[in-house]
Design a protein around this motif. Structure first.
Motif, PDB file in Angstrom:
ATOM      1  N   LYS A 260     -18.334 -43.793   8.273  1.00 14.40           N
ATOM      2  CA  LYS A 260     -17.993 -43.596   9.687  1.00 14.40           C
ATOM      3  C   LYS A 260     -17.764 -42.129  10.024  1.00 14.40           C
ATOM      4  O   LYS A 260     -17.716 -41.763  11.207  1.00 14.40           O
ATOM      5  CB  LYS A 260     -16.771 -44.425  10.056  1.00 14.40           C
ATOM      6  CG  LYS A 260     -15.464 -43.939   9.466  1.00 14.40           C
ATOM      7  CD  LYS A 260     -14.307 -44.810   9.945  1.00 14.40           C
ATOM      8  CE  LYS A 260     -12.972 -44.323   9.376  1.00 14.40           C
ATOM      9  NZ  LYS A 260     -11.850 -45.184   9.805  1.00 14.40           N
ATOM     10  N   GLU A 261     -17.627 -41.264   9.006  1.00 13.78           N
ATOM     11  CA  GLU A 261     -17.486 -39.841   9.265  1.00 13.78           C
ATOM     12  C   GLU A 261     -18.808 -39.201   9.679  1.00 13.78           C
ATOM     13  O   GLU A 261     -18.824 -38.117  10.270  1.00 13.78           O
ATOM     14  CB  GLU A 261     -16.945 -39.143   8.018  1.00 13.78           C
ATOM     15  CG  GLU A 261     -15.555 -39.602   7.596  1.00 13.78           C
ATOM     16  CD  GLU A 261     -15.063 -38.895   6.349  1.00 13.78           C
ATOM     17  OE1 GLU A 261     -15.727 -37.902   5.947  1.00 13.78           O
ATOM     18  OE2 GLU A 261     -14.042 -39.314   5.779  1.00 13.78           O
TER      19      GLU A 261
ATOM     20  N   SER B 178     -22.993 -40.346   0.382  1.00 11.35           N
ATOM     21  CA  SER B 178     -21.679 -40.957   0.605  1.00 11.35           C
ATOM     22  C   SER B 178     -21.801 -42.461   0.470  1.00 11.35           C
ATOM     23  O   SER B 178     -22.904 -43.018   0.440  1.00 11.35           O
ATOM     24  CB  SER B 178     -21.143 -40.609   2.004  1.00 11.35           C
ATOM     25  OG  SER B 178     -21.785 -41.376   3.006  1.00 11.35           O
ATOM     26  N   ALA B 179     -20.645 -43.126   0.403  1.00 12.19           N
ATOM     27  CA  ALA B 179     -20.634 -44.583   0.496  1.00 12.19           C
ATOM     28  C   ALA B 179     -21.117 -44.985   1.887  1.00 12.19           C
ATOM     29  O   ALA B 179     -20.882 -44.255   2.864  1.00 12.19           O
ATOM     30  CB  ALA B 179     -19.238 -45.121   0.235  1.00 12.19           C
ATOM     31  N   THR B 180     -21.787 -46.109   2.007  1.00 12.49           N
ATOM     32  CA  THR B 180     -22.381 -46.523   3.292  1.00 12.49           C
ATOM     33  C   THR B 180     -22.000 -47.964   3.628  1.00 12.49           C
ATOM     34  O   THR B 180     -22.820 -48.747   4.099  1.00 12.49           O
ATOM     35  CB  THR B 180     -23.909 -46.377   3.242  1.00 12.49           C
ATOM     36  OG1 THR B 180     -24.409 -47.058   2.076  1.00 12.49           O
ATOM     37  CG2 THR B 180     -24.322 -44.924   3.188  1.00 12.49           C
ATOM     38  N   ASN B 181     -20.755 -48.320   3.377  1.00 13.55           N
ATOM     39  CA  ASN B 181     -20.300 -49.677   3.659  1.00 13.55           C
ATOM     40  C   ASN B 181     -20.083 -49.871   5.155  1.00 13.55           C
ATOM     41  O   ASN B 181     -19.766 -48.923   5.885  1.00 13.55           O
ATOM     42  CB  ASN B 181     -19.003 -49.964   2.906  1.00 13.55           C
ATOM     43  CG  ASN B 181     -19.161 -49.763   1.406  1.00 13.55           C
ATOM     44  OD1 ASN B 181     -20.231 -49.978   0.863  1.00 13.55           O
ATOM     45  ND2 ASN B 181     -18.093 -49.335   0.749  1.00 13.55           N
ATOM     46  N   LEU B 182     -20.236 -51.097   5.609  1.00 16.04           N
ATOM     47  CA  LEU B 182     -20.090 -51.370   7.034  1.00 16.04           C
ATOM     48  C   LEU B 182     -19.734 -52.825   7.300  1.00 16.04           C
ATOM     49  O   LEU B 182     -19.978 -53.708   6.479  1.00 16.04           O
ATOM     50  CB  LEU B 182     -21.369 -50.989   7.790  1.00 16.04           C
ATOM     51  CG  LEU B 182     -22.721 -51.424   7.227  1.00 16.04           C
ATOM     52  CD1 LEU B 182     -23.087 -52.816   7.695  1.00 16.04           C
ATOM     53  CD2 LEU B 182     -23.806 -50.440   7.623  1.00 16.04           C
TER      54      LEU B 182
ATOM     55  N   THR C 100     -30.484 -48.980  -2.654  1.00 19.17           N
ATOM     56  CA  THR C 100     -29.251 -49.263  -3.369  1.00 19.17           C
ATOM     57  C   THR C 100     -29.077 -50.763  -3.558  1.00 19.17           C
ATOM     58  O   THR C 100     -29.544 -51.558  -2.730  1.00 19.17           O
ATOM     59  CB  THR C 100     -28.025 -48.706  -2.604  1.00 19.17           C
ATOM     60  OG1 THR C 100     -26.832 -48.985  -3.337  1.00 19.17           O
ATOM     61  CG2 THR C 100     -27.902 -49.326  -1.226  1.00 19.17           C
ATOM     62  N   ILE C 101     -28.434 -51.144  -4.633  1.00 15.92           N
ATOM     63  CA  ILE C 101     -28.006 -52.524  -4.809  1.00 15.92           C
ATOM     64  C   ILE C 101     -26.833 -52.773  -3.864  1.00 15.92           C
ATOM     65  O   ILE C 101     -25.949 -51.933  -3.720  1.00 15.92           O
ATOM     66  CB  ILE C 101     -27.599 -52.803  -6.266  1.00 15.92           C
ATOM     67  CG1 ILE C 101     -28.819 -52.638  -7.179  1.00 15.92           C
ATOM     68  CG2 ILE C 101     -27.011 -54.198  -6.414  1.00 15.92           C
ATOM     69  CD1 ILE C 101     -28.488 -52.750  -8.654  1.00 15.92           C
ATOM     70  N   ALA C 102     -26.808 -53.933  -3.206  1.00 19.55           N
ATOM     71  CA  ALA C 102     -25.771 -54.211  -2.222  1.00 19.55           C
ATOM     72  C   ALA C 102     -25.305 -55.664  -2.352  1.00 19.55           C
ATOM     73  O   ALA C 102     -26.023 -56.512  -2.878  1.00 19.55           O
ATOM     74  CB  ALA C 102     -26.297 -53.958  -0.809  1.00 19.55           C
TER      75      ALA C 102
ATOM     76  N   GLY D 223     -22.493 -49.290  -1.194  1.00 17.05           N
ATOM     77  CA  GLY D 223     -22.238 -48.277  -2.210  1.00 17.05           C
ATOM     78  C   GLY D 223     -22.714 -46.905  -1.761  1.00 17.05           C
ATOM     79  O   GLY D 223     -22.966 -46.650  -0.581  1.00 17.05           O
ATOM     80  N   GLU D 224     -22.859 -45.972  -2.707  1.00 18.53           N
ATOM     81  CA  GLU D 224     -23.246 -44.600  -2.382  1.00 18.53           C
ATOM     82  C   GLU D 224     -24.760 -44.455  -2.281  1.00 18.53           C
ATOM     83  O   GLU D 224     -25.498 -44.907  -3.155  1.00 18.53           O
ATOM     84  CB  GLU D 224     -22.700 -43.629  -3.423  1.00 18.53           C
ATOM     85  CG  GLU D 224     -22.931 -42.171  -3.057  1.00 18.53           C
ATOM     86  CD  GLU D 224     -22.070 -41.214  -3.843  1.00 18.53           C
ATOM     87  OE1 GLU D 224     -22.603 -40.167  -4.261  1.00 18.53           O
ATOM     88  OE2 GLU D 224     -20.876 -41.504  -4.036  1.00 18.53           O
ATOM     89  N   VAL D 225     -25.206 -43.811  -1.217  1.00 18.31           N
ATOM     90  CA  VAL D 225     -26.631 -43.650  -0.919  1.00 18.31           C
ATOM     91  C   VAL D 225     -26.869 -42.240  -0.391  1.00 18.31           C
ATOM     92  O   VAL D 225     -25.986 -41.638   0.215  1.00 18.31           O
ATOM     93  CB  VAL D 225     -27.096 -44.683   0.139  1.00 18.31           C
ATOM     94  CG1 VAL D 225     -28.578 -44.526   0.442  1.00 18.31           C
ATOM     95  CG2 VAL D 225     -26.814 -46.102  -0.326  1.00 18.31           C
TER      96      VAL D 225
END
Length: 243
Positions: free
Chosen positions: A52-53, A227-231, A171-173, A202-204
């Protein structure tokens, strides 16, 4: 919103939906449920943590197929496909071809394709059905630039002039979430469905809107973000049964 907080909210919402559905059943629990479900929904993506940054949010589409293993479809196998656009920008430029100036619209889009497979646990045999689901799969992050003429042809349409992929990463998710569906008819062949889930990407390495810059010599350059890309994904759509 932290990753831990977001996951707790989604899981808590899922448990609440399931508890509410259990209390609201208007039909006998021994009723045979449909075995197959297909869903198509619009979605809103809310980045969490580090993501989110760099990214404000996104819109997209998602759909799934779920096949139940028993007569009440308490346990099902679910396959999800998800598409999110988290950035798009268009610039109009003039290209000189053989001393003729041609207008071109240059559009850069940032998107995410995801696929998940895993179990779904359904609750309810009446018109209100709820579920918990989880899955594992992968996500594909891509930034692509496409060219279209800024003039219209004889059919009133702008011509596609091609495009190219600027950057991508995979990435694996995995995902966890829940939702509920309310049948619009007594046969339960068509339902409106509301769901929320947390996607752990995870980080992408990825680009965001504005990442691609133009140098003084006309060339382009960019620096990927790591960065991590969780949502969190909130979706609303329609579900149909097919057997």
């Amino acid at each position: 919103m932290s990753d831990k907080t977001a996951s707790i909210i989604v899981f808590g919402l899922a448990l609440t939906l399931n508890a509410s559905a259990a209390q609201a059943q208007d039909e006998d629990l021994q009723v045979v449920n449909p075995r197959g479900f297909a869903n198509f929904s619009g979605l809103v993506a809310i980045p969490t943590g580090a993501f989110k940054e760099y990214v404000d949010g996104g819109l997209g589409l998602t759909g799934y197929l779920a096949i139940g293993f028993d007569r009440r479809s308490i346990v099902a196998l679910r396959l999800d496909v998800q598409y999110i656009i988290y950035g798009s920008e268009t610039q109009s430029e003039v290209v000189n071809v053989r001393n003729v100036d041609l207008g071109v619209d240059v559009t850069t889009t940032n998107d995410i394709w995801s696929v998940f497979v895993g179990p779904q646990f359904n609750l309810g045999a009446g018109r209100l059905r709820s579920y918990l689901n989880g899955g594992v799969g992968g996500s594909y992050f891509e930034t692509r630039t496409s060219l279209r003429s800024s003039w219209e042809n004889s059919d009133g349409e702008k011509e596609d002039l091609g495009g190219a992929r600027d950057f991508y990463d995979t990435t694996i998710a995995w995902v966890i979430g829940g939702g509920f569906a309310y049948a619009l008819n007594r046969e339960r062949t068509l339902s409106v469905e509301l769901a929320a889930r947390y996607v752990f990407n995870g980080e992408v390495s990825y680009l965001r809107p504005g990442s691609i810059q133009e140098a003084s010599d006309g060339s382009t350059f960019f620096t990927p973000i790591d960065s991590a890309t969780n949502l969190v994904v909130v979706q609303l759509g329609l579900s149909a049964t097919f057997f």
